[in-house]
Write a protein that holds these residues in place. Structure first.
Motif, PDB file in Angstrom:
ATOM      1  N   VAL A 352     -33.045 -86.801  -2.157  1.00 45.71           N
ATOM      2  CA  VAL A 352     -32.024 -87.203  -3.252  1.00 45.71           C
ATOM      3  C   VAL A 352     -32.392 -85.257  -3.259  1.00 45.71           C
ATOM      4  O   VAL A 352     -31.850 -84.938  -4.148  1.00 45.71           O
ATOM      5  CB  VAL A 352     -34.215 -87.560  -3.995  1.00 45.71           C
ATOM      6  CG1 VAL A 352     -34.973 -86.463  -4.014  1.00 45.71           C
ATOM      7  CG2 VAL A 352     -33.212 -87.867  -5.352  1.00 45.71           C
ATOM      8  N   ASN A 353     -32.783 -84.410  -2.709  1.00 43.63           N
ATOM      9  CA  ASN A 353     -32.706 -82.779  -3.443  1.00 43.63           C
ATOM     10  C   ASN A 353     -31.475 -82.913  -2.441  1.00 43.63           C
ATOM     11  O   ASN A 353     -30.441 -81.268  -2.797  1.00 43.63           O
ATOM     12  CB  ASN A 353     -33.427 -81.746  -2.321  1.00 43.63           C
ATOM     13  CG  ASN A 353     -34.472 -81.467  -3.499  1.00 43.63           C
ATOM     14  OD1 ASN A 353     -34.980 -81.315  -4.635  1.00 43.63           O
ATOM     15  ND2 ASN A 353     -36.104 -82.677  -3.069  1.00 43.63           N
ATOM     16  N   GLN A 354     -30.725 -83.037  -1.658  1.00 47.47           N
ATOM     17  CA  GLN A 354     -29.017 -83.753  -1.253  1.00 47.47           C
ATOM     18  C   GLN A 354     -28.495 -83.953  -1.925  1.00 47.47           C
ATOM     19  O   GLN A 354     -27.277 -83.982  -1.904  1.00 47.47           O
ATOM     20  CB  GLN A 354     -28.624 -83.457   0.540  1.00 47.47           C
ATOM     21  CG  GLN A 354     -29.847 -82.559   1.074  1.00 47.47           C
ATOM     22  CD  GLN A 354     -30.174 -82.738   2.704  1.00 47.47           C
ATOM     23  OE1 GLN A 354     -28.747 -83.004   3.095  1.00 47.47           O
ATOM     24  NE2 GLN A 354     -31.019 -83.997   2.742  1.00 47.47           N
ATOM     25  N   ILE A 357     -28.917 -89.951  -3.396  1.00 45.16           N
ATOM     26  CA  ILE A 357     -29.919 -90.598  -4.026  1.00 45.16           C
ATOM     27  C   ILE A 357     -30.331 -92.234  -3.784  1.00 45.16           C
ATOM     28  O   ILE A 357     -31.883 -92.587  -3.640  1.00 45.16           O
ATOM     29  CB  ILE A 357     -29.258 -90.453  -5.870  1.00 45.16           C
ATOM     30  CG1 ILE A 357     -29.981 -89.209  -6.528  1.00 45.16           C
ATOM     31  CG2 ILE A 357     -30.364 -91.260  -6.514  1.00 45.16           C
ATOM     32  CD1 ILE A 357     -28.967 -89.042  -7.750  1.00 45.16           C
ATOM     33  N   THR A 358     -29.477 -92.567  -3.573  1.00 45.99           N
ATOM     34  CA  THR A 358     -29.511 -93.860  -2.981  1.00 45.99           C
ATOM     35  C   THR A 358     -30.212 -94.323  -1.502  1.00 45.99           C
ATOM     36  O   THR A 358     -30.804 -94.941  -1.224  1.00 45.99           O
ATOM     37  CB  THR A 358     -27.720 -94.822  -2.547  1.00 45.99           C
ATOM     38  OG1 THR A 358     -27.328 -94.977  -4.209  1.00 45.99           O
ATOM     39  CG2 THR A 358     -28.193 -96.294  -2.074  1.00 45.99           C
ATOM     40  N   ASP A 359     -29.652 -93.283  -1.008  1.00 45.28           N
ATOM     41  CA  ASP A 359     -30.362 -93.748   0.176  1.00 45.28           C
ATOM     42  C   ASP A 359     -31.895 -93.273   0.348  1.00 45.28           C
ATOM     43  O   ASP A 359     -33.222 -93.781   0.574  1.00 45.28           O
ATOM     44  CB  ASP A 359     -29.757 -92.359   1.805  1.00 45.28           C
ATOM     45  CG  ASP A 359     -28.547 -92.779   2.003  1.00 45.28           C
ATOM     46  OD1 ASP A 359     -28.388 -93.881   2.251  1.00 45.28           O
ATOM     47  OD2 ASP A 359     -27.678 -91.945   2.348  1.00 45.28           O
ATOM     48  N   ALA A 360     -31.371 -91.851  -0.555  1.00 45.76           N
ATOM     49  CA  ALA A 360     -33.107 -91.441  -1.029  1.00 45.76           C
ATOM     50  C   ALA A 360     -34.511 -92.661  -1.646  1.00 45.76           C
ATOM     51  O   ALA A 360     -35.569 -92.874  -1.052  1.00 45.76           O
ATOM     52  CB  ALA A 360     -33.492 -90.327  -2.057  1.00 45.76           C
ATOM     53  N   ILE A 376     -37.961 -99.669  -7.016  1.00 42.15           N
ATOM     54  CA  ILE A 376     -37.207 -98.732  -7.797  1.00 42.15           C
ATOM     55  C   ILE A 376     -35.851 -98.260  -7.851  1.00 42.15           C
ATOM     56  O   ILE A 376     -35.554 -98.133  -6.837  1.00 42.15           O
ATOM     57  CB  ILE A 376     -38.354 -97.212  -8.258  1.00 42.15           C
ATOM     58  CG1 ILE A 376     -40.127 -97.451  -8.479  1.00 42.15           C
ATOM     59  CG2 ILE A 376     -37.531 -96.081  -9.001  1.00 42.15           C
ATOM     60  CD1 ILE A 376     -40.566 -96.123  -7.816  1.00 42.15           C
ATOM     61  N   THR A 377     -35.872 -98.104  -9.090  1.00 43.15           N
ATOM     62  CA  THR A 377     -34.110 -98.318  -9.479  1.00 43.15           C
ATOM     63  C   THR A 377     -34.008 -97.247 -10.141  1.00 43.15           C
ATOM     64  O   THR A 377     -32.488 -96.846 -10.702  1.00 43.15           O
ATOM     65  CB  THR A 377     -33.442 -99.390  -9.840  1.00 43.15           C
ATOM     66  OG1 THR A 377     -34.144 -99.072 -11.897  1.00 43.15           O
ATOM     67  CG2 THR A 377     -33.772-100.408  -9.839  1.00 43.15           C
ATOM     68  N   ASP A 382     -34.137 -86.141 -11.113  1.00 39.67           N
ATOM     69  CA  ASP A 382     -35.147 -85.782 -11.357  1.00 39.67           C
ATOM     70  C   ASP A 382     -36.543 -86.788 -11.664  1.00 39.67           C
ATOM     71  O   ASP A 382     -37.623 -87.665 -11.141  1.00 39.67           O
ATOM     72  CB  ASP A 382     -35.076 -85.538 -12.489  1.00 39.67           C
ATOM     73  CG  ASP A 382     -35.021 -83.204 -13.266  1.00 39.67           C
ATOM     74  OD1 ASP A 382     -34.452 -83.297 -11.692  1.00 39.67           O
ATOM     75  OD2 ASP A 382     -34.183 -83.372 -14.125  1.00 39.67           O
ATOM     76  N   ASP A 383     -35.943 -88.153 -12.024  1.00 36.43           N
ATOM     77  CA  ASP A 383     -36.734 -89.321 -12.086  1.00 36.43           C
ATOM     78  C   ASP A 383     -37.506 -90.279 -10.494  1.00 36.43           C
ATOM     79  O   ASP A 383     -37.784 -90.498 -10.291  1.00 36.43           O
ATOM     80  CB  ASP A 383     -35.718 -90.505 -12.180  1.00 36.43           C
ATOM     81  CG  ASP A 383     -35.571 -90.201 -14.549  1.00 36.43           C
ATOM     82  OD1 ASP A 383     -36.411 -89.543 -14.532  1.00 36.43           O
ATOM     83  OD2 ASP A 383     -34.955 -91.296 -14.766  1.00 36.43           O
ATOM     84  N   VAL A 384     -35.922 -89.742  -9.564  1.00 40.51           N
ATOM     85  CA  VAL A 384     -36.927 -90.283  -8.024  1.00 40.51           C
ATOM     86  C   VAL A 384     -37.613 -89.208  -7.676  1.00 40.51           C
ATOM     87  O   VAL A 384     -38.140 -89.504  -7.306  1.00 40.51           O
ATOM     88  CB  VAL A 384     -35.325 -90.122  -6.955  1.00 40.51           C
ATOM     89  CG1 VAL A 384     -35.766 -90.687  -6.265  1.00 40.51           C
ATOM     90  CG2 VAL A 384     -34.845 -90.796  -8.022  1.00 40.51           C
ATOM     91  N   LEU A 385     -37.539 -87.402  -7.637  1.00 35.25           N
ATOM     92  CA  LEU A 385     -38.037 -86.653  -7.165  1.00 35.25           C
ATOM     93  C   LEU A 385     -39.687 -86.600  -8.576  1.00 35.25           C
ATOM     94  O   LEU A 385     -40.899 -87.297  -7.353  1.00 35.25           O
ATOM     95  CB  LEU A 385     -38.020 -85.192  -7.861  1.00 35.25           C
ATOM     96  CG  LEU A 385     -36.775 -84.486  -6.876  1.00 35.25           C
ATOM     97  CD1 LEU A 385     -36.302 -83.626  -7.459  1.00 35.25           C
ATOM     98  CD2 LEU A 385     -37.415 -85.055  -5.290  1.00 35.25           C
TER      99      LEU A 385
END
Length: 445
Positions: A352-354, A357-360, A376-377, A382-385
């Motif tokens: 996600v820091n790269q 997002i989908t792969d994270a 989680i969708t 920021d939401d994923v982190l």
């Protein structure tokens, strides 16, 4: 406390019976320092001594791990010792005996590793094959890397000692390296270990795969996202490791060494893991000195958050919650150092820091699926982190990750209401400052 930082080679080959299981070599009596490592048998004895130090009560047996989770926000202290409450209050004093015990134990481990690294390469016993010699040396490098990693993330910069210490005064005056220099030593040791170790799977003994796992964690802490992803992927693509369903499969019913485990420490009835006594209630023969607090109990028991991870906690006959990760009688529970779930969450955070997002989310949701939860969708970085942070809290509820996670992500002020950045590392034990005037205390202590 005269045996603090500058640990002697005395006790180098002190053995734990449990550690014999690592090498399938019968325990040997301690041997004198003048002939500690001179043949195949003594080389194996010495590396067993390094694992013994790693497993000791003041290191991964209990004390060091307790720093990690008592300093977070999942655990409450039920006893009367104010020094333990200092971690929960985030106001640890330099005189605290817990930090002194952990510091000493880690440097004992380092010194034993240093003995192996200095002496094993010179052994000429024909029974000590080049392959076995390399393996022993590689294991010592790996364990020393883990030890300096733990020192760096707990105390910041520390004295870096890479030669055996034969007397309590030998290494005085070295002074402290910076935290960056200490982490650099970690990387040097991991890079040295990797080519020496076999590419096999072993849950109790360092291999090349164990190095990859610790490198993934190391690069995550350094915010080297591509490297963290790379090394996590090396482990995650190996079919010998996988998430197990239900969640408690890796620890329930006396399980040990499952496919969930990347690296854990073996204990036995003869050499027990003291963690069990601290967690279990009196009715189970323990003291329940620390216990899950109301906040983590609520999260674990929420079916949309904890899922099957609710099995980490249980109630005693007084209707009090206790942690149930360590439960065996006798106390032969493993200490879990790296689990495959951590590698999924490391890679998720790195991705996600790269902006992947989908792969994270794929990695994050693999951990959630194992806990019986829907995916989680979230769509923003920021939401994923935040979702990863929350997932790590419940996934490792009774393991020593939470404090370090929140500090390394720069969220301690928001999550712990800890705005004093000096408190993000612990004080150097007061006894160390007394015996070596070259040491300088961390700011704010």
């Amino acid at each position: 406390m005269r045996t603090l930082k500058y640990i002697y080679s005395i006790g180098l080959v002190a053995l734990l019976t449990s550690c014999a299981n690592y090498l399938d070599v019968k325990p040997l009596e301690s041997i004198s320092d003048t002939q500690t490592i001179y043949d195949k048998t003594s080389s194996e004895t010495a590396i067993r001594g390094v694992y013994s130090a790693l497993a000791s009560g003041n290191y991964y047996g209990t004390t060091f791990q307790s720093i990690g989770y008592l300093s977070g926000d999942n655990i409450q202290w039920t006893g009367s010792q104010s020094q333990v409450q200092e971690f929960i209050n985030k106001k640890v004093n330099a005189e605290n005996s817990t930090i002194s015990g952990a510091w000493t134990a880690i440097y004992v481990t380092i010194n034993r590793a240093n003995n192996v690294l200095t002496k094993v390469p010179t052994v000429t016993d024909p029974l000590l094959t080049e392959t076995l010699k390399n393996q022993i040396i590689g294991e010592a490098y790996f364990i020393r890397a883990l030890a300096y990693f733990d020192l760096a993330r707990t105390w910041g910069g520390v004295p870096i000692v890479t030669k055996p210490t034969a007397s309590p005064t030998e290494n005085r005056g070295i002074g402290r390296s910076t935290q960056a220099e200490t982490y650099a030593q970690v990387l040097r040791d991991l890079e040295a270990a990797e080519p020496l170790l076999p590419a096999t799977t072993d849950r109790y003994r360092a291999t090349r795969k164990t190095v990859w796992a610790l490198r993934a964690r190391y690069h995550l802490y350094q915010k080297e996202w591509a490297k963290a992803e790379e090394y996590a992927t090396k482990v995650l693509t190996d079919s010998n490791y996988r998430l197990l369903k239900p969640f408690n499969t890796f620890f329930a019913s006396d399980a040990r060494g499952t496919q969930e485990s990347v690296f854990e420490i073996f204990y036995s009835a003869n050499e027990p893991n003291a963690h069990r006594n601290q967690w279990q209630p009196q009715t189970n023969g323990g003291t329940r000195q620390w216990a899950p607090n109301d906040a983590i109990v609520a999260l674990l028991n929420n079916p949309t958050i904890g899922g099957t991870r609710s099995t980490l906690v249980a109630k005693d006959n007084q209707n009090r919650w206790y942690g149930n990760l360590y439960y065996r009688t006798p106390a032969s529970d493993p200490s879990y150092i790296i689990r495959i779930a951590e590698l999924y969450l490391i890679r998720s955070e790195a991705r996600v820091n790269q902006d992947k997002i989908t792969d994270a989310l794929t990695d994050l949701n693999a951990v959630r699926d194992r806990a019986g939860l829907v995916g989680i969708t979230a769509s923003t970085k920021d939401d994923v982190l935040l979702a990863i942070e929350n997932e790590r809290r419940v996934e490792f509820a009774l393991e020593p990750h939470r404090w370090y996670d929140i500090v390394r992500t720069g969220r301690a002020a928001q999550v712990f209401n800890l705005s004093d950045a000096n408190r993000y590392v612990l004080p150097i034990p007061a006894g160390e400052l007394l015996i070596d005037k070259s040491l300088v205390q961390n700011k704010g202590y």
